[in-house]
Design a protein around this motif. Structure first.
Motif, short mmCIF file in Angstrom:
data_model
loop_
_atom_site.label_atom_id
_atom_site.label_comp_id
_atom_site.label_asym_id
_atom_site.label_seq_id
_atom_site.Cartn_x
_atom_site.Cartn_y
_atom_site.Cartn_z
N LYS A 3 0.83 -1.19 0.00
CA LYS A 3 0.00 0.00 0.00
C LYS A 3 0.87 1.26 0.00
N SER A 4 1.93 1.28 0.79
CA SER A 4 2.78 2.47 0.85
C SER A 4 3.56 2.65 -0.46
N LYS A 5 3.91 1.55 -1.10
CA LYS A 5 4.60 1.65 -2.39
C LYS A 5 3.66 2.27 -3.44
N LYS A 6 2.41 1.80 -3.46
CA LYS A 6 1.43 2.37 -4.40
C LYS A 6 1.21 3.85 -4.11
N MET A 7 1.15 4.19 -2.82
CA MET A 7 0.94 5.58 -2.44
C MET A 7 2.12 6.44 -2.88
N SER A 8 3.33 5.96 -2.70
CA SER A 8 4.50 6.75 -3.12
C SER A 8 4.56 6.88 -4.64
N GLU A 9 4.13 5.84 -5.37
CA GLU A 9 4.08 5.93 -6.82
C GLU A 9 3.05 6.97 -7.25
N LEU A 10 1.92 6.98 -6.56
CA LEU A 10 0.88 7.95 -6.86
C LEU A 10 1.36 9.38 -6.58
N LEU A 11 2.02 9.58 -5.45
CA LEU A 11 2.54 10.90 -5.12
C LEU A 11 3.59 11.35 -6.14
N GLU A 12 4.41 10.45 -6.60
CA GLU A 12 5.40 10.78 -7.62
C GLU A 12 4.73 11.19 -8.93
N GLU A 13 3.66 10.47 -9.28
CA GLU A 13 2.92 10.80 -10.50
C GLU A 13 2.30 12.20 -10.38
N VAL A 14 1.71 12.48 -9.23
CA VAL A 14 1.11 13.80 -9.00
C VAL A 14 2.18 14.87 -9.10
N ARG A 15 3.35 14.64 -8.51
CA ARG A 15 4.43 15.61 -8.55
C ARG A 15 4.86 15.87 -9.99
N LEU A 16 5.00 14.83 -10.77
CA LEU A 16 5.42 14.99 -12.16
C LEU A 16 4.39 15.75 -12.98
N TRP A 17 3.11 15.41 -12.81
CA TRP A 17 2.07 16.04 -13.62
C TRP A 17 1.78 17.47 -13.19
N ASN A 18 2.23 17.86 -12.02
CA ASN A 18 1.98 19.22 -11.55
C ASN A 18 3.20 20.12 -11.74
N THR A 19 4.10 19.73 -12.57
CA THR A 19 5.26 20.58 -12.82
C THR A 19 4.89 21.68 -13.81
N PRO A 20 5.55 22.83 -13.69
CA PRO A 20 5.30 23.91 -14.65
C PRO A 20 5.64 23.53 -16.09
N ALA A 21 6.47 22.52 -16.29
CA ALA A 21 6.77 22.09 -17.66
C ALA A 21 5.51 21.55 -18.34
N ILE A 22 4.72 20.79 -17.62
CA ILE A 22 3.46 20.28 -18.15
C ILE A 22 2.52 21.46 -18.42
N GLY A 23 2.43 22.36 -17.46
CA GLY A 23 1.59 23.55 -17.63
C GLY A 23 2.03 24.38 -18.82
N GLY A 24 3.35 24.52 -19.00
CA GLY A 24 3.87 25.28 -20.14
C GLY A 24 3.47 24.66 -21.46
N TYR A 25 3.53 23.33 -21.54
CA TYR A 25 3.11 22.63 -22.75
C TYR A 25 1.62 22.85 -23.01
N LEU A 26 0.80 22.73 -21.97
CA LEU A 26 -0.64 22.93 -22.13
C LEU A 26 -0.95 24.36 -22.58
N LEU A 27 -0.23 25.33 -22.03
CA LEU A 27 -0.46 26.72 -22.44
C LEU A 27 0.00 26.96 -23.87
N TYR A 28 1.05 26.28 -24.28
CA TYR A 28 1.52 26.36 -25.67
C TYR A 28 0.43 25.86 -26.61
N ARG A 29 -0.13 24.70 -26.30
CA ARG A 29 -1.19 24.13 -27.14
C ARG A 29 -2.46 24.99 -27.09
#
Length: 173
Positions: A3-29
């Protein structure tokens, strides 16, 4: 332990998707879609990007965005028809919450050459990319779909002035 491994994977995914690089790409499109939809080929003013990022970073707000919908009014009606107007009413607060993220995303997009400023008119233009990303470096999966939604949202926004957009979305600027 699993359970803790899944939770840490989920937190890592959230961290990656909430980076300004993703936001910059979305704003570009988003900007590409806006320019393509504008009758004069104008770019959106900066305030549009703050509204767009608040919508595009929320699963519930971006879900109704599709080519099956005709325009921004149809998008707004989808919340009313599904009795989800409270989701749309939360947009005002979400714009405030995402303010720093929006600025960081704009900075990231400008720093990496995706967007550039027209300071006289406070507009952000998309830089044309001369070559396509090589195999394995193009956006994949959900990011690609989100980019398509960003473009659609940009086209919808290009059909209205900022006053109409804020009125439809029930936000105060």
């Amino acid at each position: 332990m699993k359970k803790s491994k899944k939770m840490s994977e989920l937190l890592e995914e959230v961290r990656l998707w909430n980076t300004p690089a993703i936001g910059g790409y979305l704003l570009y499109r988003f900007t590409q879609g806006y320019v393509a939809g504008d009758s004069n080929g104008e770019a959106p003013i900066a305030i549009h990007h703050f509204i767009a990022i608040a919508i595009l970073t929320s699963d519930k707000l971006k879900a109704p965005i599709s080519n099956m919908r005709e325009n921004l009014q149809s998008y707004v009606r989808s919340f009313e028809e599904n009795r989800n107007s409270d989701i749309l009413l939360g947009l005002q607060e979400r714009i405030k919450e995402k303010f720093l993220y929006s600025w960081s995303s704009i900075d990231m997009a400008v720093a990496n050459g995706l967007l550039f400023w027209d300071f006289d008119e406070a507009r952000l233009y998309a830089n044309p990319i001369e070559k396509k990303p090589s195999y394995g470096h193009a956006p994949k999966g959900q990011l690609k779909k989100d980019g398509e939604k960003a473009e659609i949202l940009g086209k919808w926004f290009s059909q209205h002035d900022i006053t109409s957009i804020s009125s439809y979305l029930k936000i105060l600027l």
